[in-house]
Design a protein around this motif. Sequence first.
Motif, PDB file in Angstrom:
ATOM      1  N   ALA A 205       1.225  -1.117  -0.089  1.00  0.00           N
ATOM      2  CA  ALA A 205      -0.272   0.335   0.048  1.00  0.00           C
ATOM      3  C   ALA A 205       1.379   1.365  -0.342  1.00  0.00           C
ATOM      4  CB  ALA A 205      -1.012   0.608   1.348  1.00  0.00           C
ATOM      5  N   ASP A 206       1.623   1.701   0.535  1.00  0.00           N
ATOM      6  CA  ASP A 206       3.058   2.758   1.190  1.00  0.00           C
ATOM      7  C   ASP A 206       3.995   2.274  -0.596  1.00  0.00           C
ATOM      8  OD1 ASP A 206       4.839   4.338   2.330  1.00  0.00           O
ATOM      9  OD2 ASP A 206       6.223   3.442   1.264  1.00  0.00           O
ATOM     10  N   VAL A 207       4.271   1.850  -1.442  1.00  0.00           N
ATOM     11  CA  VAL A 207       3.823   1.856  -2.498  1.00  0.00           C
ATOM     12  C   VAL A 207       3.428   2.309  -3.338  1.00  0.00           C
ATOM     13  CG1 VAL A 207       5.378   0.918  -5.351  1.00  0.00           C
ATOM     14  CG2 VAL A 207       5.824   0.214  -2.218  1.00  0.00           C
ATOM     15  N   LEU A 208       2.249   2.039  -3.153  1.00  0.00           N
ATOM     16  CA  LEU A 208       1.311   2.670  -4.621  1.00  0.00           C
ATOM     17  C   LEU A 208       0.502   3.616  -4.066  1.00  0.00           C
ATOM     18  CD1 LEU A 208      -0.857  -0.867  -4.491  1.00  0.00           C
ATOM     19  CD2 LEU A 208       0.667  -0.183  -6.432  1.00  0.00           C
ATOM     20  N   ASN A 209      -0.220   4.043  -2.796  1.00  0.00           N
ATOM     21  CA  ASN A 209      -0.642   5.360  -2.291  1.00  0.00           C
ATOM     22  C   ASN A 209       0.860   5.883  -2.895  1.00  0.00           C
ATOM     23  OD1 ASN A 209      -2.559   4.493  -1.510  1.00  0.00           O
ATOM     24  ND2 ASN A 209      -1.407   4.195   0.766  1.00  0.00           N
ATOM     25  N   LEU A 331      -6.577  -5.356   0.321  1.00  0.00           N
ATOM     26  CA  LEU A 331      -5.236  -4.691   0.469  1.00  0.00           C
ATOM     27  C   LEU A 331      -6.069  -2.915   0.334  1.00  0.00           C
ATOM     28  CD1 LEU A 331      -2.412  -3.470  -0.573  1.00  0.00           C
ATOM     29  CD2 LEU A 331      -3.509  -4.167  -2.991  1.00  0.00           C
ATOM     30  N   LEU A 332      -7.480  -3.387  -0.742  1.00  0.00           N
ATOM     31  CA  LEU A 332      -8.119  -2.439  -0.847  1.00  0.00           C
ATOM     32  C   LEU A 332      -8.441  -1.116   0.682  1.00  0.00           C
ATOM     33  CD1 LEU A 332     -10.590  -3.105  -3.808  1.00  0.00           C
ATOM     34  CD2 LEU A 332      -8.896  -1.599  -3.738  1.00  0.00           C
ATOM     35  N   PRO A 333      -8.660  -1.685   1.463  1.00  0.00           N
ATOM     36  CA  PRO A 333      -9.247  -0.654   2.419  1.00  0.00           C
ATOM     37  C   PRO A 333      -7.414   0.212   3.236  1.00  0.00           C
ATOM     38  CG  PRO A 333      -9.626  -2.689   2.948  1.00  0.00           C
ATOM     39  CD  PRO A 333      -8.605  -2.753   1.999  1.00  0.00           C
ATOM     40  N   LEU A 334      -6.499   0.118   2.925  1.00  0.00           N
ATOM     41  CA  LEU A 334      -5.103   0.540   3.220  1.00  0.00           C
ATOM     42  C   LEU A 334      -4.944   1.215   1.494  1.00  0.00           C
ATOM     43  CD1 LEU A 334      -3.285  -2.596   4.025  1.00  0.00           C
ATOM     44  CD2 LEU A 334      -4.422  -1.024   5.180  1.00  0.00           C
ATOM     45  N   LEU A 335      -5.188   1.273   0.428  1.00  0.00           N
ATOM     46  CA  LEU A 335      -5.566   2.126  -0.692  1.00  0.00           C
ATOM     47  C   LEU A 335      -5.816   3.777  -0.260  1.00  0.00           C
ATOM     48  CD1 LEU A 335      -5.861   0.502  -3.639  1.00  0.00           C
ATOM     49  CD2 LEU A 335      -3.717   0.554  -2.079  1.00  0.00           C
ATOM     50  N   HIS A 336      -5.388   4.630  -0.678  1.00  0.00           N
ATOM     51  CA  HIS A 336      -5.573   6.314  -0.524  1.00  0.00           C
ATOM     52  C   HIS A 336      -6.225   6.733  -1.753  1.00  0.00           C
ATOM     53  CE1 HIS A 336      -2.627   7.176   2.535  1.00  0.00           C
ATOM     54  NE2 HIS A 336      -3.719   6.379   3.160  1.00  0.00           N
ATOM     55  N   ARG A 337      -7.375   7.102  -1.922  1.00  0.00           N
ATOM     56  CA  ARG A 337      -7.667   7.388  -3.045  1.00  0.00           C
ATOM     57  C   ARG A 337      -7.620   8.995  -3.692  1.00  0.00           C
ATOM     58  NH1 ARG A 337     -11.518  10.503  -6.621  1.00  0.00           N
ATOM     59  NH2 ARG A 337     -12.794   9.501  -7.866  1.00  0.00           N
ATOM     60  N   ARG A 338      -6.786   8.185  -4.882  1.00  0.00           N
ATOM     61  CA  ARG A 338      -5.772   9.686  -5.722  1.00  0.00           C
ATOM     62  C   ARG A 338      -6.845  10.965  -5.929  1.00  0.00           C
ATOM     63  NH1 ARG A 338      -0.897   8.917  -6.672  1.00  0.00           N
ATOM     64  NH2 ARG A 338      -0.698   6.732  -6.655  1.00  0.00           N
ATOM     65  N   LYS A 339      -6.569  11.941  -5.681  1.00  0.00           N
ATOM     66  CA  LYS A 339      -7.060  13.441  -5.729  1.00  0.00           C
ATOM     67  C   LYS A 339      -6.741  13.565  -7.549  1.00  0.00           C
ATOM     68  CE  LYS A 339      -7.568  15.096  -1.337  1.00  0.00           C
ATOM     69  NZ  LYS A 339      -7.888  16.086  -0.464  1.00  0.00           N
ATOM     70  N   ASP A 340      -5.864  13.459  -7.537  1.00  0.00           N
ATOM     71  CA  ASP A 340      -5.424  14.432  -9.183  1.00  0.00           C
ATOM     72  C   ASP A 340      -5.874  12.943 -10.215  1.00  0.00           C
ATOM     73  OD1 ASP A 340      -4.150  14.493 -11.784  1.00  0.00           O
ATOM     74  OD2 ASP A 340      -2.541  15.063 -10.884  1.00  0.00           O
ATOM     75  N   ARG A 341      -6.704  13.168 -11.106  1.00  0.00           N
ATOM     76  CA  ARG A 341      -7.137  12.107 -11.935  1.00  0.00           C
ATOM     77  C   ARG A 341      -6.574  12.572 -13.783  1.00  0.00           C
ATOM     78  NH1 ARG A 341      -9.143   8.720  -8.617  1.00  0.00           N
ATOM     79  NH2 ARG A 341     -10.252   7.502  -9.348  1.00  0.00           N
ATOM     80  N   GLY A 342      -5.760  13.675 -13.270  1.00  0.00           N
ATOM     81  CA  GLY A 342      -5.481  13.706 -15.153  1.00  0.00           C
ATOM     82  C   GLY A 342      -4.380  12.302 -15.666  1.00  0.00           C
TER      83      GLY A 342
END
Length: 589
Positions: A205-209, A331-342
């Motif tokens: 999760a740390d790598v992906l976030n 894993l999903l609960p550990l992921l932060h929704r990314r605000k930048d969708r570009g």
Amino acid sequence: MAEIVSEVLIRALERWGVDTIFGLPGDGINGIMEGLRRRRDTMRFVLVHHEEAAAFMATAYAKATGRLGVCLATSGPGGIHLLNGLYDAKLDHAPVLAITGMQETSVLGTAYQQEVHLERLFEDVAEYNQMITNPAQVPGLVDIAVRAAYGRRGVAHLTFPNDIQIADAGENPFEIVAPANPPKTAPVYLSPPVRPSDNDLNKAADVLNNGGRVAILAGIGARGAGRLVERAAEALAAPIIKTLPGKMVVADDSPYTTGGIGLLGTAPSADLVDDIDTLLMLGTNFPYTKFLPSPGKVRVVQVEIDPTRVGNRLPTEVPLIGDVGATLEALLPLLHRRKDRGHLEKYQSQMSDWRSKMSALEKPDRNPIAPQYVAHMINELAADDAVLTCDSGTVATWAARHWQIHGGREFYLSGNLATMAPGLPYAIAIQHAFPSRQVIAYVGDGAFAMLMAEFSTAVWHGLPIKVIVNNNNSLGQILWEQMVLGYPEHGVRFGQPVPDYAAWARAAGGHGIQVDKAEDLPDALRSALSVDGPALLDVMVDPNEPPMPGKVSYDQAKKFASAFLRGQPHKAAIATTLFKDRIQQLRTH
């Protein structure tokens, strides 16, 4: 009537839920055939024309159902013929049991007729591989073989000498330890733990976030977890690239996918691979590393059920050993929704443009018939839960780009082996497994000719498969590969007259139609799909239509041009086809 060992074999398989065996009789398995005859009320034997097809059918049955596929062949050449289909199972991780015959134990080692030691020949292909030498072995070794096929996701092989096949079921000639009585209840295969540790999940999760531009590469190992994959894509604003075997993981109209990867993939996927800094690999061991990011360029999190495959293709910072579905749930609960969708929106726009370009190639206003139009019409007229099987070759390109996964649709082909000719036997096996579903085999003429007798097998067994032959009278994929390598074509176009495969279908007792004009295709395809029984549509397509990569490299283009200058005999027709393709794509813009 005394029970023979072959009956013990069949009963042992029945306890594992096996109810179908694909095969071809021979004198090396007459005892097993007698066992099948005695157990015919509970075990179905599907007679085929060629042992290679039996192995393909067992593989397809395993892929489509998740259950054990079983094939049977006689000693010597019969067993040898199984190998191509069994390697397909091995490389695509399908649980298959191969049963073969062997000469009597009293003549082994004497160079007896057809004495081929299949247990040695199968050493590379089989995860478990044994010759039965004592009737007392059978119940236990069948259980071990089945568990090995399931547990190691591959091929198990048991070979039976003739005298053992017909021996008394209770015989124990060597007076060894008495065999255990089979348990009363059905045996069970227990899957290993499938959820990674919390520590590993937090690292992933740390790598992906912290990734800036993330992508997901989903393979067949993510099958059944499509909604979870899309939830990960939504959280990470990460486009989803799909391997060809993983085409059915998420729908092709998903707002998250950029389609396939590699030679049969899309331009947006190729651009995406060059653009990312983080990659989440889900259930894939994609072998073509030249289409992946350069090692060390991206941070990689890989979800893989088999720890021996982690890091095979790219250096992996965080390996997650587990089932894709169970791992994503954690894993999903550990992921932060990314605000930048570009990043995601950029590739959504590119994918919209790619779909427009593909649509432009599906037009009906070209003769000879464009193969893209054939694949498009199959896609348009097929049922929402149709199963498409496909051969290797140019048809795989057209299927990858123009057969759309949605609803309950599925797609099967020989993934890592990429062998010719499985499309037809795959369809037969899957139709047997799912008699109420529409099953379509989309095959090339070169591959169909190899195992075309199996269309008669479908007729024998009353299986209403539909076969669409993409007939360019050539080995089309090899033709274009020669050109990309800079070689003028050689040995890839068949001669005249062109075989009439529709006539063969009718001669075999099925429905057969041949089409050579685009305007006739829709009605002919509707007719074939509506037939209550096996049907074949032989479509004469443009042999000069190139299966171009989604993104053509400079080196490929240079070698392609070189082949023209060095004597390409059909360069005028090819140039005309390429020109027409480009005009139609420009019209859409």
